[in-house]
Motif scaffolding. Structure first.
Motif, PDB file in Angstrom:
ATOM      1  N   LEU A 119       6.323   7.879  11.800  1.00 65.58           N
ATOM      2  CA  LEU A 119       7.625   8.339  12.289  1.00 65.58           C
ATOM      3  C   LEU A 119       8.414   7.209  12.937  1.00 65.58           C
ATOM      4  O   LEU A 119       7.896   6.490  13.797  1.00 65.58           O
ATOM      5  N   PHE A 120       9.667   7.050  12.513  1.00 63.06           N
ATOM      6  CA  PHE A 120      10.618   6.131  13.159  1.00 63.06           C
ATOM      7  C   PHE A 120      11.832   6.942  13.598  1.00 63.06           C
ATOM      8  O   PHE A 120      12.205   7.934  12.936  1.00 63.06           O
ATOM      9  N   GLU A 121      12.464   6.537  14.700  1.00 64.50           N
ATOM     10  CA  GLU A 121      13.595   7.296  15.248  1.00 64.50           C
ATOM     11  C   GLU A 121      14.812   6.393  15.463  1.00 64.50           C
ATOM     12  O   GLU A 121      14.674   5.229  15.845  1.00 64.50           O
ATOM     13  N   LEU A 122      16.001   6.955  15.182  1.00 64.25           N
ATOM     14  CA  LEU A 122      17.284   6.340  15.556  1.00 64.25           C
ATOM     15  C   LEU A 122      18.011   7.365  16.413  1.00 64.25           C
ATOM     16  O   LEU A 122      18.536   8.360  15.900  1.00 64.25           O
ATOM     17  N   SER A 123      18.036   7.149  17.702  1.00 67.48           N
ATOM     18  CA  SER A 123      18.544   8.165  18.628  1.00 67.48           C
ATOM     19  C   SER A 123      19.994   7.958  19.030  1.00 67.48           C
ATOM     20  O   SER A 123      20.599   8.817  19.667  1.00 67.48           O
ATOM     21  N   GLN A 124      20.571   6.788  18.673  1.00 59.18           N
ATOM     22  CA  GLN A 124      21.948   6.476  19.074  1.00 59.18           C
ATOM     23  C   GLN A 124      22.833   6.263  17.853  1.00 59.18           C
ATOM     24  O   GLN A 124      22.383   5.752  16.836  1.00 59.18           O
ATOM     25  N   ARG A 125      24.111   6.641  17.982  1.00 55.92           N
ATOM     26  CA  ARG A 125      25.080   6.312  16.936  1.00 55.92           C
ATOM     27  C   ARG A 125      25.294   4.804  16.914  1.00 55.92           C
ATOM     28  O   ARG A 125      25.269   4.143  17.966  1.00 55.92           O
ATOM     29  N   LYS A 131       0.853  -1.186   0.000  1.00 56.55           N
ATOM     30  CA  LYS A 131       0.000   0.000   0.000  1.00 56.55           C
ATOM     31  C   LYS A 131       0.892   1.240   0.000  1.00 56.55           C
ATOM     32  O   LYS A 131       1.973   1.223   0.580  1.00 56.55           O
ATOM     33  N   PRO A 132       0.458   2.324  -0.648  1.00 49.61           N
ATOM     34  CA  PRO A 132       1.269   3.551  -0.601  1.00 49.61           C
ATOM     35  C   PRO A 132       1.362   4.073   0.819  1.00 49.61           C
ATOM     36  O   PRO A 132       0.357   4.125   1.542  1.00 49.61           O
ATOM     37  N   LYS A 133       2.569   4.434   1.221  1.00 58.72           N
ATOM     38  CA  LYS A 133       2.796   4.852   2.601  1.00 58.72           C
ATOM     39  C   LYS A 133       3.958   5.831   2.671  1.00 58.72           C
ATOM     40  O   LYS A 133       4.982   5.636   2.023  1.00 58.72           O
ATOM     41  N   GLY A 134       3.799   6.910   3.455  1.00 57.40           N
ATOM     42  CA  GLY A 134       4.889   7.855   3.699  1.00 57.40           C
ATOM     43  C   GLY A 134       5.478   7.631   5.071  1.00 57.40           C
ATOM     44  O   GLY A 134       4.743   7.583   6.065  1.00 57.40           O
ATOM     45  N   ILE A 135       6.792   7.474   5.136  1.00 59.82           N
ATOM     46  CA  ILE A 135       7.483   7.216   6.403  1.00 59.82           C
ATOM     47  C   ILE A 135       8.636   8.199   6.554  1.00 59.82           C
ATOM     48  O   ILE A 135       9.378   8.451   5.601  1.00 59.82           O
ATOM     49  N   LEU A 136       8.787   8.761   7.751  1.00 59.54           N
ATOM     50  CA  LEU A 136       9.924   9.625   8.053  1.00 59.54           C
ATOM     51  C   LEU A 136      10.829   8.922   9.061  1.00 59.54           C
ATOM     52  O   LEU A 136      10.370   8.507  10.127  1.00 59.54           O
ATOM     53  N   LEU A 137      12.093   8.776   8.699  1.00 66.42           N
ATOM     54  CA  LEU A 137      13.092   8.204   9.601  1.00 66.42           C
ATOM     55  C   LEU A 137      13.989   9.334  10.087  1.00 66.42           C
ATOM     56  O   LEU A 137      14.774   9.892   9.324  1.00 66.42           O
ATOM     57  N   HIS A 138      13.861   9.676  11.357  1.00 62.48           N
ATOM     58  CA  HIS A 138      14.709  10.712  11.953  1.00 62.48           C
ATOM     59  C   HIS A 138      15.802  10.017  12.759  1.00 62.48           C
ATOM     60  O   HIS A 138      15.520   9.353  13.748  1.00 62.48           O
ATOM     61  N   GLY A 139      17.040  10.158  12.292  1.00 69.21           N
ATOM     62  CA  GLY A 139      18.158   9.508  12.980  1.00 69.21           C
ATOM     63  C   GLY A 139      19.328  10.445  13.124  1.00 69.21           C
ATOM     64  O   GLY A 139      19.670  11.177  12.184  1.00 69.21           O
ATOM     65  N   VAL A 140      19.966  10.462  14.280  1.00 72.29           N
ATOM     66  CA  VAL A 140      21.110  11.348  14.499  1.00 72.29           C
ATOM     67  C   VAL A 140      22.231  10.988  13.525  1.00 72.29           C
ATOM     68  O   VAL A 140      22.265   9.884  12.963  1.00 72.29           O
ATOM     69  N   THR A 141      23.151  11.910  13.303  1.00 71.11           N
ATOM     70  CA  THR A 141      24.275  11.644  12.402  1.00 71.11           C
ATOM     71  C   THR A 141      25.086  10.473  12.931  1.00 71.11           C
ATOM     72  O   THR A 141      25.387  10.398  14.127  1.00 71.11           O
ATOM     73  N   GLY A 142      25.419   9.543  12.038  1.00 68.82           N
ATOM     74  CA  GLY A 142      26.204   8.378  12.440  1.00 68.82           C
ATOM     75  C   GLY A 142      25.376   7.257  13.039  1.00 68.82           C
ATOM     76  O   GLY A 142      25.920   6.286  13.587  1.00 68.82           O
TER      77      GLY A 142
END
Length: 816
Positions: free
Chosen positions: A452-458, A294-305
């Motif tokens: 929304l998905f998050e990557l908070s750690q290097r 299905k069409p879906k928009g996802i944002l992955l916010h992750g810190v540098t590295g």
């Protein structure tokens, strides 16, 4: 059964860019199809134009098509674009207010474009009416021409208006007729092939063959066809033998299109990439969405590295296993070499590359590889979003907030919007990712429009770089008027002595950015733009970074003749000189558009830096994002104040992003990273939030400002631009356009809210010889409003106030 077609005609202005109907001659009925280009007579003079077929209609009533002009010929043997891309052409026209052919030329590689070369021939008939003296003279010369080449040369009119009028007169009076030829910009790569002729196969005994010729014939009896080169190699003969067999009628030759394969080989295994627990959660969540079809928009916010690229690789591999295809968009050409090498090592020849640094033939070859199905993964900059994949499962936009994803020439599309359109068509997932997402995307993620998905750690668990803000006012009070604070100079020296690498960012190229006369106080301006010229020491020239004007630096003022000129401001060339003076043994690499104009400069220079051939890299924003150099432990941002106060409502967002991204280049290996920001406004909240890598804090501040001032995402911005060689004409056109908006809004009693600011002069009021005005309209980007503004734009093409004035509309572009 009568056939008619609706076509878009090339080289029409926006005011006349509508679909035109033509009759399909009976002999072309079985060959015509949607998406092909045709040659049509257009206008009162029936001049030949290239057109694109968008619709085909059939009717039993032959009278319907009787009054329509006929199509002259079909240019493409097969449709140039498929149904999806044909729909995209119409969608781009409606959503970006461009012409049909501007949209088409954006979608296909430039090598597929065709040129219409006007050719003529004598009709052999008497003139319909008496000829002028000039027409009689040219007609007499045409009758005496000794060759076709001489005949064509006599009718060449390029740049000669008076001769054009004479040729037009001969055309209108029936003395000559046009026989234009269509030529594609880049021909297909082909090889010459041969096969046995039907005549030989029917009666082989009719032909007397030499021993060598018989050997070649025997080879084709076994293999049906072969290239000339193959026959020469396998039979140990020259091409002359094959040519003679063709002349005898034993062989018949034909051209076979060759699509050059990728030379990439798989050197690594995707299964060797190990994800952290946090990465695995993100992968599982997004993979589930891809599977849902299905069409879906996802944002992955992750810190540098944080290892976003590793997640991308795993998701693309997952997509391929579902028998689907993937597009990986990157914002800068400078990021292409590292990304392509990584993906080709993992996926081999299934990877195709599209960006503007490829030659026309290279880009055409990659396009055909994708079209044929040889490539399943496409990596590239903005234009790669149009890659002709047929079963897309995933589109990734890395660093999705970057301004380079927005086109500043018609069609003024955003790659994100095109990606959404394609994902809707293919039931695919659009994954937008960044350490600094655009305010609009993060807002939509927070409000539920995107997931929304998050990557908070290097990934390596290494800490983010330690960032220090350096007050350059205090440096001046200490007597340091140089470009480097004492602490930054010490840190560079430390890195040099310990074998570690450093990156210095200055988002201005050139040597000095401003040259002025101390006598008459006048700056040295570009004659075309009224913008100060930048001095480039490497070639001793003053260059305009807007129109490209270049002139030698004579050392005297053009206005008063004084030799007392002052150079102020500094660019990357100046910094390179200063670094070399301070650190004579340092090996320095400068990366800006002046040093990367050659096709392979990015790849060569970044590879050399990664292999330790340089100690310090100095550059503009092209070095700020996406690059991974484990031995870089120091980043110095030399000046950010200019970007911070640029005057655009996105200035804070772009400055925060630039600082966060370049700081993130430090400490990506096993050594601790440091970064230093030099500024005269050390207390500014944007700099402090960027130093702390606090995107959430920045977003919370910025979204309040956007809401209070009514800027995106709380509205859309339509910039209406006006430019003309005459200042008063551009000014009058802008004011007339405002009146048209007022009158139409009142007459139609529009229901949508809109706020108009201006018109006013642009910040850079003259560029490339044209005076510029702008109007800003705040509203919602709806079909209803686009229709409203499009009607006004079309009306301007019929009004004398807009003669010799260029009018364009840019949706959510830069407002400067």
């Amino acid at each position: 059964m009568a056939k008619t077609v609706d076509v878009a005609v090339s080289n029409t202005s926006y005011g006349y860019d509508v679909l035109y109907s033509y009759r399909v001659p009976a002999e072309l009925n079985e060959y015509i199809s949607k998406g092909t280009r045709v040659l049509v007579p257009f206008g009162k003079g029936n001049r030949k134009r290239v057109a694109l077929v968008l619709n085909i209609s059939e009717s039993n009533d032959s009278n319907i098509a009787r009054d329509l002009k006929p199509i002259l010929s079909i240019i493409d043997e097969e449709p140039l674009v498929n149904d999806e891309m044909l729909e995209m052409v119409s969608w781009l026209k409606e959503t970006t207010l461009c012409t049909y052919f501007e949209a088409l030329k954006t979608i296909i590689p430039s090598g597929l474009n065709v040129n219409l070369a006007p050719k003529y021939e004598l009709t052999g008939r008497a003139p319909k009416e008496s000829l002028t003296k000039e027409e009689e003279t040219l007609y007499a010369f045409l009758l005496k021409s000794k060759s076709k080449k001489e005949f064509d040369a006599m009718l060449q009119t390029s740049g000669n208006k008076s001769k054009y009028i004479v040729v037009e007169g001969l055309l209108q009076k029936g003395v000559i007729r046009e026989t234009s030829s269509v030529k594609r910009k880049i021909k297909d790569e082909t090889i010459k092939m041969v096969r046995l002729s039907e005549k030989y196969l029917d009666e082989p005994n009719m032909y007397k063959l030499s021993l060598k010729q018989k050997q070649a014939v025997d080879l084709l009896l076994q293999n049906s066809s072969a290239s000339v080169k193959e026959i020469c190699y396998l039979c140990n003969m020259t091409a002359a033998v094959v040519d003679n067999l063709c002349k005898k009628g034993v062989f018949e030759s034909y051209e076979y299109e060759v699509i050059l394969p990728s030379n990439a080989n798989i050197k690594e295994n995707v299964s060797d990439i190990l994800l952290s627990e946090e990465q695995s959660k993100v992968f599982d969540g997004i993979a589930k969405r891809i599977e849902e079809n299905k069409p879906k928009g996802i944002l992955l916010h992750g810190v540098t590295g944080s290892g976003k690229t590793s997640v991308f690789i795993k998701l693309i591999d997952f997509t391929l296993k579902l028998k689907k295809q993937a597009i990986m968009l990157i914002p800068e050409i400078s990021l292409t070499p590292q990304m392509v090498e990584k993906f080709q090592n993992l996926f081999g020849e299934t990877v195709a590359v599209i960006h503007s640094n490829l030659s026309m033939s290279q880009r055409l070859n990659e396009y055909k590889r994708i079209q044929k199905g040889d490539a399943q993964i496409v990596i590239g900059t903005r234009s790669a979003v149009f890659a002709p994949l047929k079963n897309i499962g995933l589109i990734i936009m890395d660093e999705e907030g970057e301004r380079t994803y927005k086109s500043d020439a018609s069609p003024r599309y955003h790659a994100r919007d095109v990606a959404k359109k394609r994902c809707a068509f293919h039931n695919a997932v659009l994954l937008m990712a960044s350490a600094t997402p655009s305010i609009e995307s993060y807002f939509f993620a927070k409000s539920g429009r995107y997931e929304l998905f998050e990557l908070s750690q290097r990934y390596s668990q290494s800490p983010l770089p330690e960032v220090s803000i350096v007050d350059m006012s205090e440096e001046l009070l200490k007597g340091n008027s140089g470009f480097f604070s004492d602490v930054l100079a010490e840190e560079i020296n430390y890195n040099l002595s310990h074998g570690e690498q450093s990156i210095l960012l200055l988002n201005r190229r050139g040597y000095n950015t401003y040259v002025s006369c101390l006598q008459c106080k006048e700056p040295v301006l570009c004659p075309n733009c009224n913008i100060p010229l930048t001095y480039h020491k490497i070639n001793g020239r003053l260059i305009c970074h807007y129109c490209g004007h270049s002139e030698s630096f004579e050392g005297t003022c053009k206005k008063c003749g004084s030799e007392h000129l002052k150079m102020t401001g500094f660019g990357t060339q100046k910094i390179e000189d200063e670094v070399q003076k301070l650190f004579p043994t340092a090996r320095i690499l400068r990366m800006d558009t002046d040093t990367t104009y050659s096709r392979y400069a990015y790849e060569k220079n970044f590879k050399a830096f990664a292999e330790g051939e340089y100690d310090i890299m100095i550059g503009t924003q092209m070095i700020a994002k996406g690059l991974d150099f484990p031995n870089v432990t120091l980043v110095g941002v030399l000046s950010v104040d200019r970007a911070l106060f640029a005057g655009d409502f996105r200035s804070y967002e772009r400055t925060f992003s630039l600082i966060t991204q370049v700081v993130g280049r430090s400490g990506r290996g096993d050594k601790k990273g440091r970064a230093f920001l030099q500024t005269f406004v050390p207390g500014h909240y944007v700099l402090n939030l960027a130093a702390n890598q606090d995107y959430a804090g920045f977003y919370n501040e910025e979204i309040l400002i956007r809401k209070a001032l009514i800027y995106p995402p709380f509205c859309d911005i339509f910039i209406v631009g006006f430019s003309s060689l005459v200042d008063s004409k551009a000014d009058k056109a802008s004011k007339t356009f405002l009146e048209l908006i007022k009158n139409k809004a009142i007459k139609e009693k529009v229901s949508f809210p809109l706020k108009v600011l201006g018109p006013s002069k642009c910040v850079y009021e003259k560029i490339n010889g044209k005076y510029r005005y702008k109007m800003i309209i705040k509203c919602k980007n709806t079909f209803e409003f686009r229709k409203f503004i499009s009607d006004i734009l079309m009306l301007t093409y019929k009004m004398k106030e807009f003669a010799n004035v260029n009018v364009y509309i840019d949706i959510n572009g830069d407002i400067l």
